[in-house]
Each structure stands twice: as C-alpha cells, then as structure tokens.
Enzyme design. Structure first.
Site, PDB file in Angstrom:
ATOM      1  N   TYR A 193      97.237  -1.414  64.095  1.00 53.63           N
ATOM      2  CA  TYR A 193      97.003  -2.771  64.569  1.00 53.63           C
ATOM      3  C   TYR A 193      95.536  -2.911  65.000  1.00 53.63           C
ATOM      4  O   TYR A 193      94.726  -2.013  64.781  1.00 53.63           O
ATOM      5  CB  TYR A 193      98.003  -3.110  65.667  1.00 53.63           C
ATOM      6  CG  TYR A 193      99.427  -3.133  65.148  1.00 53.63           C
ATOM      7  CD1 TYR A 193      99.787  -3.970  64.090  1.00 53.63           C
ATOM      8  CD2 TYR A 193     100.409  -2.295  65.679  1.00 53.63           C
ATOM      9  CE1 TYR A 193     101.078  -3.980  63.580  1.00 53.63           C
ATOM     10  CE2 TYR A 193     101.712  -2.298  65.176  1.00 53.63           C
ATOM     11  CZ  TYR A 193     102.036  -3.137  64.127  1.00 53.63           C
ATOM     12  OH  TYR A 193     103.310  -3.138  63.613  1.00 53.63           O
ATOM     13  N   ARG A 240      98.176   3.457  74.285  1.00 53.81           N
ATOM     14  CA  ARG A 240      98.924   4.166  73.242  1.00 53.81           C
ATOM     15  C   ARG A 240      98.035   4.374  72.024  1.00 53.81           C
ATOM     16  O   ARG A 240      97.339   3.454  71.579  1.00 53.81           O
ATOM     17  CB  ARG A 240     100.176   3.385  72.833  1.00 53.81           C
ATOM     18  CG  ARG A 240     101.151   4.245  72.024  1.00 53.81           C
ATOM     19  CD  ARG A 240     102.413   3.520  71.650  1.00 53.81           C
ATOM     20  NE  ARG A 240     103.535   4.450  71.504  1.00 53.81           N
ATOM     21  CZ  ARG A 240     104.513   4.321  70.627  1.00 53.81           C
ATOM     22  NH1 ARG A 240     104.534   3.289  69.795  1.00 53.81           N
ATOM     23  NH2 ARG A 240     105.487   5.204  70.568  1.00 53.81           N
ATOM     24  N   ALA A 308     105.254  10.905  71.934  1.00 51.56           N
ATOM     25  CA  ALA A 308     106.329  10.194  71.247  1.00 51.56           C
ATOM     26  C   ALA A 308     106.327  10.604  69.789  1.00 51.56           C
ATOM     27  O   ALA A 308     105.297  11.011  69.247  1.00 51.56           O
ATOM     28  CB  ALA A 308     106.139   8.684  71.368  1.00 51.56           C
ATOM     29  N   GLY A 309     107.495  10.475  69.173  1.00 50.59           N
ATOM     30  CA  GLY A 309     107.542  10.728  67.738  1.00 50.59           C
ATOM     31  C   GLY A 309     108.606  11.709  67.320  1.00 50.59           C
ATOM     32  O   GLY A 309     108.338  12.903  67.177  1.00 50.59           O
ATOM     33  N   GLY A 331     112.501   6.415  71.234  1.00 49.91           N
ATOM     34  CA  GLY A 331     112.703   5.107  70.637  1.00 49.91           C
ATOM     35  C   GLY A 331     114.096   4.908  70.111  1.00 49.91           C
ATOM     36  O   GLY A 331     114.965   4.340  70.768  1.00 49.91           O
ATOM     37  N   ARG A 332     114.352   5.388  68.892  1.00 53.41           N
ATOM     38  CA  ARG A 332     115.643   5.161  68.248  1.00 53.41           C
ATOM     39  C   ARG A 332     116.808   5.687  69.061  1.00 53.41           C
ATOM     40  O   ARG A 332     117.861   5.047  69.138  1.00 53.41           O
ATOM     41  CB  ARG A 332     115.636   5.796  66.855  1.00 53.41           C
ATOM     42  CG  ARG A 332     114.767   5.073  65.852  1.00 53.41           C
ATOM     43  CD  ARG A 332     114.478   5.905  64.625  1.00 53.41           C
ATOM     44  NE  ARG A 332     113.471   6.930  64.901  1.00 53.41           N
ATOM     45  CZ  ARG A 332     113.088   7.844  64.022  1.00 53.41           C
ATOM     46  NH1 ARG A 332     113.629   7.860  62.809  1.00 53.41           N
ATOM     47  NH2 ARG A 332     112.166   8.726  64.330  1.00 53.41           N
TER      48      ARG A 332
END
Length: 377
Positions: A193, A240, A308-309, A331-332
């Site tokens: 982004y 992040r 994360a990841g 996350g998921r």
C-alpha cells in the site's frame, strides 16, 4: 510417572503466549494479538454496529486488538466497504465499537491506511486516478468486486506538496482515532500500500528527495510516523511493515538493509511497537521456506516487537520463548476462533476458517457466527 502426573507437571509450565507483558503504558494479560483484518463489512466506508459484536467477541481482559485497515482520507480506499476515520460520521461510528472492547478490558488500536496505487478509479473522488509515488500501475490483477479480475489503473504520481498533504491526512486521522476512543494507532506500512510503495525500490522510481536512496525512500514513511507521534505521543504509535514481501508488486532489492534502516530510524522517534510480517509470507495466504529472518530487526529495535504470518499455537509459543518476538499477531485463526486465547490455554481443537466468507458483506455469516468452546462441563 503416570500419564495423569505427567499432565499435571505440564500444566505447571507457563505457556509463553499466555504470559503477561508490559507494552509501554499498557499491561497485557497475554501475548496473543488480534491482527488487523479487513472484513469488507463497513458499508459506505463507515464502521457498522455489527462490528461491536465482532470485536467484543475477540476481546479478553488485557488483550490487545488492532482494528482493520481504516482509510485516512477520501483518496485512501482500495476495496469496497472498508472503514474510514477521516469524517465526523466515521469517528462517531467507531465510538461504540471501541467502547465495547474497553468494557471487556481490551486495548484497542486503530490501523491507519492508504491504499495508494492498489486502488481503482471507482473508489476515488470524482473517479480520478489513485495516487502513489509513481505512475506505474500494478501488473497483477485485482478482484474489485470479489469475483471478477481486472487490471489496476495507472496511478498519478504525487507532487512534493501533495506528499506533505498526505502526511497531514495521516496526522488528522490519528487525532480522529483518539477522539473515537482508541488507545493508539498502527500505521499500515506493509502489503504494497502507499507507505510500502514509497519504501520499495521495485515501485519507487522518483528522482527527487522522496526516491532513489534508501534514506529518500524512507523519508515519507518516517515523516508520517513523526507527524503522528507529535500529534498523539510516540508511546501510542505502532508501525506495520513487510520488508521481505512483494504484495501488490512491491518488492525490494535489499529487504534486510531496508528493514534495519527503518527500525533504527524508528528508535530515534521512540514509537511503542513495530509489527512485522514474516519473510515466509509471500502473499496474504501463501508461504514458502526462506533464508531470511526477522531476528536482526528484532535485535535492533528498542520497543515492542510483534510478528505475524502463518503462526499457530506451537510456532507462537516458540518465537516468544526463544526471544524472537514479544507478541504474536494471529489473523485467520483469530477470525475463526473468537476465544483463541482460551483454546490455546486448553490446547483445544480450533474451528476451521472458511475463506469464502472472509470478504463478503454478510454481517453474521463468517463474521460473528464462529462458535465458542463449550466450557459448561
């Protein structure tokens, strides 16, 4: 030692993810973080009442939650039904959601986001081109409506004066987040982004002070961080990053050096935390083996380090226990298990997530209908 005695001994050993942690002024009861997850259920870019239940379901006393990516201005959006934080209506819509998290004892940060070129004219005011550091479009396809692949449009290269305005948009959005009651903000500098577009040499082809050298490519991101830190206090700011990923065609030729340069610069600003996506995550959903490591960034950064990841219970416990991270964002697994900390504590079976409902507009199905553990016995 029989099986029952062995189980009792195991129960005495602290679970790393469930140990308390002091993050600046915030006392966390465990190290399991709700990752920022776009759910595309904020109709017309305004957070909705059904988000009260969604976030409160995932709140534990002393738990840390990071809200889904929220646009900082009318040019920021890149997907349908993502929330914003630039208008008074949007601020008011967030207030009951934040209150619900606080009522359950949670700590809640708002993630501030600008999609940059990872957008489409249909999301832009007056149908204009998305803005970026470049005028090169993303070459991969986008699923604007969740089903039909289409080409990304060419973006419009920002002028220096416009870059200054975007910095101020981030600052105002952070001020708005505090008005909404959030405890702090996380700046979205990952996943290809706008901020990541400036950082990465695969995208940033500028020849002015915002392009070329690593120092110049980091100038805009660090101006955003400083502006927000000056506005709300550096002890309420996180960033992040995904230096090793190539989301949205945003790769870099030297991600190790880029990651180190950023965290060393962040140390001088003194922000609360750095939240970094593991090198193994090459897309939002897929991973691969890699020789890269976040450990140099971890060692170099002075504040709280969040990873994360693709983490599960075992991997999360291992990275905290080894000192590779202070906190782990899920996350998921958290999406599908609103009581994830309790399930980790009990080593309980996890609900399976349904990817087909990740990005629908349904306010219930795949959003607030994942079951909790039955602990009535």
């Amino acid at each position: 030692m029989d099986e029952e005695e062995t189980m009792k001994e195991m129960e005495k050993v602290p679970i790393p993810l469930l140990t308390p942690y002091k993050m600046g002024r915030f006392s966390l009861s465990h190290r399991i973080v709700l990752a920022p997850l776009s759910r595309l259920r904020s109709y017309n870019f305004v957070a909705q009442p059904h988000a009260v239940l969604y976030y409160s379901q995932r709140t534990t006393p002393g738990g840390f939650l990071i809200g889904e990516a929220s646009g900082i201005s009318e040019t920021a959006q890149g997907h349908p039904n993502t929330p914003g934080i630039w208008t008074g209506e949007q601020v008011e819509a967030w207030k009951p959601i934040v209150k619900a998290v606080h009522d359950k004892g949670g700590i809640f940060f708002c993630q501030l986001w600008h999609a940059g070129r990872a957008s489409d004219n249909c999301f832009q005011p007056n149908g204009q081109a998305p803005i970026s550091c470049t005028d090169k479009p993303i070459q991969s396809k986008v699923h604007i409506d969740g089903s039909t692949p289409a080409d990304f449009p060419p973006p419009r290269r920002l002028t220096i004066d416009e870059i200054k305005q975007v910095v101020d948009d981030f600052r105002i959005a952070a001020k708005n987040a505090m008005e909404a009651g959030f405890d702090g903000v996380e700046i979205h500098g990952a996943n290809g982004y706008l901020i990541d577009q400036f950082l990465k040499d695969q995208v940033n082809d500028r020849t002015d002070e915002y392009g070329g050298s690593m120092e110049n490519r980091c100038r805009f991101p660090l101006e955003v961080v400083r502006a927000i830190a000056d506005e709300i206090g550096s002890n309420r700011v996180g960033l992040r990053l995904s230096p090793f990923a190539d989301y949205n065609d945003a790769g870099d030729s030297n991600p190790e050096a880029l990651g180190l340069y950023i965290v060393e610069s962040l140390n001088r600003i003194g922000i609360l935390y750095c939240h970094v996506i593991e090198p193994r995550m090459i897309t939002q959903f897929d991973s691969r083996e890699t020789k890269h490591s976040l450990l140099p960034m971890r060692k170099a950064f002075n504040g709280t380090f969040i990873v994360a990841g693709g983490y599960n219970r075992e991997g999360g416990n291992e990275v905290v226990d080894s000192g590779g991270a202070d906190l782990v964002a899920f996350g998921r697994l958290f999406l599908a298990n609103p009581d994830l900390p309790k399930r980790f504590e009990l080593h309980a079976v996890l609900n399976k997530y349904d990817r087909s409902t990740f990005y629908t507009s349904d306010p219930v199905v795949g959003y607030t209908d994942y079951p909790f553990l039955d602990t009535s016995d």
